[in-house]
Design a protein around this motif. Structure first.
Motif, PDB file in Angstrom:
ATOM      1  N   ARG A 271      43.048 -67.435  -4.807  1.00 41.41           N
ATOM      2  CA  ARG A 271      43.062 -68.653  -5.826  1.00 41.41           C
ATOM      3  C   ARG A 271      44.573 -68.605  -6.587  1.00 41.41           C
ATOM      4  N   GLN A 272      44.949 -69.575  -6.883  1.00 37.51           N
ATOM      5  CA  GLN A 272      46.421 -69.887  -7.513  1.00 37.51           C
ATOM      6  C   GLN A 272      46.130 -70.400  -8.882  1.00 37.51           C
ATOM      7  N   ARG A 273      46.932 -70.194  -9.961  1.00 39.71           N
ATOM      8  CA  ARG A 273      46.890 -70.792 -11.183  1.00 39.71           C
ATOM      9  C   ARG A 273      47.960 -71.652 -11.362  1.00 39.71           C
ATOM     10  N   PRO A 274      48.117 -72.709 -11.156  1.00 39.69           N
ATOM     11  CA  PRO A 274      49.376 -73.543 -11.428  1.00 39.69           C
ATOM     12  C   PRO A 274      49.192 -74.013 -13.031  1.00 39.69           C
ATOM     13  N   SER A 275      50.400 -74.176 -13.509  1.00 43.64           N
ATOM     14  CA  SER A 275      50.267 -74.618 -14.754  1.00 43.64           C
ATOM     15  C   SER A 275      49.727 -76.006 -14.948  1.00 43.64           C
ATOM     16  N   ARG A 276      49.606 -76.420 -16.374  1.00 47.49           N
ATOM     17  CA  ARG A 276      48.883 -77.757 -16.412  1.00 47.49           C
ATOM     18  C   ARG A 276      50.045 -78.713 -16.155  1.00 47.49           C
ATOM     19  N   ALA A 277      51.282 -78.392 -16.559  1.00 50.88           N
ATOM     20  CA  ALA A 277      52.190 -79.536 -16.230  1.00 50.88           C
ATOM     21  C   ALA A 277      52.567 -79.856 -14.770  1.00 50.88           C
ATOM     22  N   ILE A 278      52.301 -78.840 -13.748  1.00 53.95           N
ATOM     23  CA  ILE A 278      52.146 -78.893 -12.427  1.00 53.95           C
ATOM     24  C   ILE A 278      51.285 -79.856 -12.053  1.00 53.95           C
ATOM     25  N   LEU A 279      49.763 -79.407 -12.610  1.00 51.00           N
ATOM     26  CA  LEU A 279      48.957 -80.392 -12.209  1.00 51.00           C
ATOM     27  C   LEU A 279      48.890 -81.665 -12.537  1.00 51.00           C
ATOM     28  N   ARG A 280      49.494 -81.957 -13.687  1.00 51.03           N
ATOM     29  CA  ARG A 280      49.848 -83.306 -14.155  1.00 51.03           C
ATOM     30  C   ARG A 280      50.409 -84.157 -13.094  1.00 51.03           C
ATOM     31  N   GLN A 281      51.631 -83.277 -12.751  1.00 49.34           N
ATOM     32  CA  GLN A 281      52.575 -83.685 -11.602  1.00 49.34           C
ATOM     33  C   GLN A 281      51.894 -84.230 -10.375  1.00 49.34           C
ATOM     34  N   ALA A 282      50.596 -83.238 -10.008  1.00 49.29           N
ATOM     35  CA  ALA A 282      50.086 -83.494  -9.050  1.00 49.29           C
ATOM     36  C   ALA A 282      48.952 -84.607  -8.950  1.00 49.29           C
ATOM     37  N   ALA A 283      48.956 -85.359  -9.883  1.00 46.60           N
ATOM     38  CA  ALA A 283      47.998 -86.611 -10.250  1.00 46.60           C
ATOM     39  C   ALA A 283      47.748 -87.190  -9.186  1.00 46.60           C
ATOM     40  N   PRO A 284      48.353 -87.575  -8.346  1.00 44.49           N
ATOM     41  CA  PRO A 284      48.146 -88.431  -7.166  1.00 44.49           C
ATOM     42  C   PRO A 284      47.156 -87.791  -6.230  1.00 44.49           C
ATOM     43  N   PHE A 285      47.426 -86.668  -5.926  1.00 40.56           N
ATOM     44  CA  PHE A 285      46.496 -85.748  -5.241  1.00 40.56           C
ATOM     45  C   PHE A 285      45.021 -85.860  -5.698  1.00 40.56           C
ATOM     46  N   PHE A 286      44.911 -85.682  -7.171  1.00 41.86           N
ATOM     47  CA  PHE A 286      43.705 -85.465  -7.674  1.00 41.86           C
ATOM     48  C   PHE A 286      42.807 -86.976  -7.625  1.00 41.86           C
ATOM     49  N   ARG A 287      43.936 -88.269  -7.588  1.00 37.24           N
ATOM     50  CA  ARG A 287      43.236 -89.409  -7.672  1.00 37.24           C
ATOM     51  C   ARG A 287      42.771 -89.830  -6.252  1.00 37.24           C
ATOM     52  N   GLN A 288      43.365 -89.179  -5.254  1.00 38.24           N
ATOM     53  CA  GLN A 288      42.938 -89.260  -3.739  1.00 38.24           C
ATOM     54  C   GLN A 288      41.655 -88.683  -3.604  1.00 38.24           C
ATOM     55  N   ASN A 289      41.163 -87.645  -4.557  1.00 35.92           N
ATOM     56  CA  ASN A 289      39.909 -86.963  -4.403  1.00 35.92           C
ATOM     57  C   ASN A 289      39.199 -87.193  -5.531  1.00 35.92           C
ATOM     58  N   SER A 290      39.284 -88.362  -6.175  1.00 35.16           N
ATOM     59  CA  SER A 290      38.250 -88.837  -7.230  1.00 35.16           C
ATOM     60  C   SER A 290      37.716 -90.003  -6.980  1.00 35.16           C
ATOM     61  N   ILE A 291      36.231 -89.966  -6.889  1.00 42.06           N
ATOM     62  CA  ILE A 291      35.255 -91.097  -6.459  1.00 42.06           C
ATOM     63  C   ILE A 291      35.616 -92.173  -7.399  1.00 42.06           C
ATOM     64  N   VAL A 292      35.992 -91.814  -8.636  1.00 41.18           N
ATOM     65  CA  VAL A 292      36.258 -93.043  -9.671  1.00 41.18           C
ATOM     66  C   VAL A 292      37.503 -93.799  -9.145  1.00 41.18           C
ATOM     67  N   HIS A 293      38.440 -92.989  -8.507  1.00 44.71           N
ATOM     68  CA  HIS A 293      39.870 -93.823  -8.106  1.00 44.71           C
ATOM     69  C   HIS A 293      39.670 -94.308  -6.622  1.00 44.71           C
ATOM     70  N   GLN A 294      38.926 -93.895  -5.945  1.00 43.29           N
ATOM     71  CA  GLN A 294      38.902 -94.389  -4.610  1.00 43.29           C
ATOM     72  C   GLN A 294      37.718 -95.156  -4.152  1.00 43.29           C
ATOM     73  N   THR A 295      38.057 -96.136  -3.766  1.00 39.86           N
ATOM     74  CA  THR A 295      37.114 -97.100  -3.148  1.00 39.86           C
ATOM     75  C   THR A 295      37.003 -97.341  -1.699  1.00 39.86           C
ATOM     76  N   GLY A 296      38.336 -97.000  -0.930  1.00 45.98           N
ATOM     77  CA  GLY A 296      38.231 -96.973   0.274  1.00 45.98           C
ATOM     78  C   GLY A 296      38.571 -95.726   0.911  1.00 45.98           C
ATOM     79  N   ARG A 297      39.173 -95.647   1.995  1.00 45.38           N
ATOM     80  CA  ARG A 297      39.160 -94.389   2.941  1.00 45.38           C
ATOM     81  C   ARG A 297      40.189 -93.523   2.246  1.00 45.38           C
ATOM     82  N   MET A 298      39.973 -91.961   2.242  1.00 46.78           N
ATOM     83  CA  MET A 298      40.771 -90.949   2.018  1.00 46.78           C
ATOM     84  C   MET A 298      41.530 -90.500   3.211  1.00 46.78           C
ATOM     85  N   THR A 299      42.877 -90.225   2.996  1.00 51.26           N
ATOM     86  CA  THR A 299      43.556 -89.690   4.531  1.00 51.26           C
ATOM     87  C   THR A 299      44.157 -88.373   3.906  1.00 51.26           C
TER      88      THR A 299
END
Length: 299
Positions: A271-299
């Motif tokens: 396990r790694q512990r990126p800062s909250r700032a890094i996680l915010r920058q990675a928001a597109p990856f979160f959205r790719q893996n969020s059922i709320v944001h995804q209505t089509g296929r994930m790649t």
């Protein structure tokens, strides 16, 4: 006695059974690199059987690395380790800078911006049409980028070595995400520059099949387990499983999905512990893996 040339930029590409694509890329690179003696070209072949190895061995100005088996993206690492340049430009066998100006700009930007760990290039078709993906910002201007696209980016060699190159056990897919997290956790930033243009011919190597389900699913599970705290990780994993299941049913790859889930959760993860700032920058990856944001296929 000839003085050894100083290498500023190492260009590394990887091939597997795509001789025609590799030939096009190598010919273009040799023409562009001829304008700069401080550039080297390293071509790694993943044990192709289509004549690529023989072709590369006979190309003056190309350092050929011929592997005895198909190692997936781990094959790149063999080339990265041999790179003598201060910076590494990573390409696919079917991608190449639009012109020599892009090579010059890559070196200049990395020289000028010491906080820049990775330079994400603008990826476009041969006709000049953008090949946008969620890894890059939508704004067509120089600035911070959440991630980069693997068929065209530059990285500081020393930094790349420190983070361990590409994750060898991924084989294919999502390796850019892992590198992006590690780059930022080492104190560097990822920038996107639309003037650094890389042409991606984008020839598919095979039809959708097992690997298009197994590797994205397994590797994404590993990434979420490694970098995200609960409860975000729990939500993302459930979302990924739901969307992945739907895609597996559609492609009739249920066995690949079952194996990916099993391997994704059984593998020990540090396990790694990126800062909250890094996680915010990675928001597109979160959205790719969020059922709320995804209505089509994930790649």
């Amino acid at each position: 006695m000839e003085t050894p040339r100083q290498i500023r930029l190492s260009i590394v590409l990887l091939n597997y059974n795509r001789l025609d694509e590799t030939r096009q890329t190598v010919e273009r690179l040799l023409a562009m690199a001829g304008e700069r003696p401080d550039i080297e070209i390293i071509a790694v072949d993943n044990n192709s059987v289509d004549g690529t190895a023989e072709y590369l061995e006979n190309q003056e100005g190309v350092r050929a690395v011929l592997l005895r088996e198909n190692n997936g993206i781990a094959g790149y690492n063999k080339g990265f380790a041999l790179a003598a340049g201060e910076y590494i430009l990573v390409l696919d066998d079917d991608s190449c800078p639009r012109d020599a100006a892009t090579l010059n700009r890559i070196v200049a930007l990395l020289d000028k911006n010491p906080e820049m760990g990775v330079l994400a290039c603008h990826i476009e078709t041969p006709a000049g049409e953008p090949q946008w993906k969620w890894h890059l910002p939508r704004e067509h201007r120089f600035g911070i980028s959440p991630f980069f696209i693997g068929c065209g980016f530059a990285i500081r060699r020393r930094l790349f070595e420190q983070i361990g190159w590409y994750p060898e056990n991924f084989f294919i897919y999502q390796n850019e995400i892992d590198v992006s997290f590690k780059v930022r956790m080492h104190g560097f930033e990822i920038y996107y520059d639309p003037e650094c243009r890389v042409v991606h011919r984008g020839v598919p190597s095979q039809r959708p099949g097992r690997r298009c389900i197994y590797y994205p699913t397994r590797n994404t599970i590993w990434l979420i387990r490694r970098y995200y705290p609960r409860p975000a990780a729990t939500y993302m994993l459930l979302s990924r499983l739901l969307v992945g299941l739907g895609r597996a049913v559609y492609l009739r790859q249920m066995e690949a999905f079952r194996s990916a889930v099993q391997d994704g959760f059984s593998e020990p993860i540090e396990r790694q512990r990126p800062s909250r700032a890094i996680l915010r920058q990675a928001a597109p990856f979160f959205r790719q893996n969020s059922i709320v944001h995804q209505t089509g296929r994930m790649t």
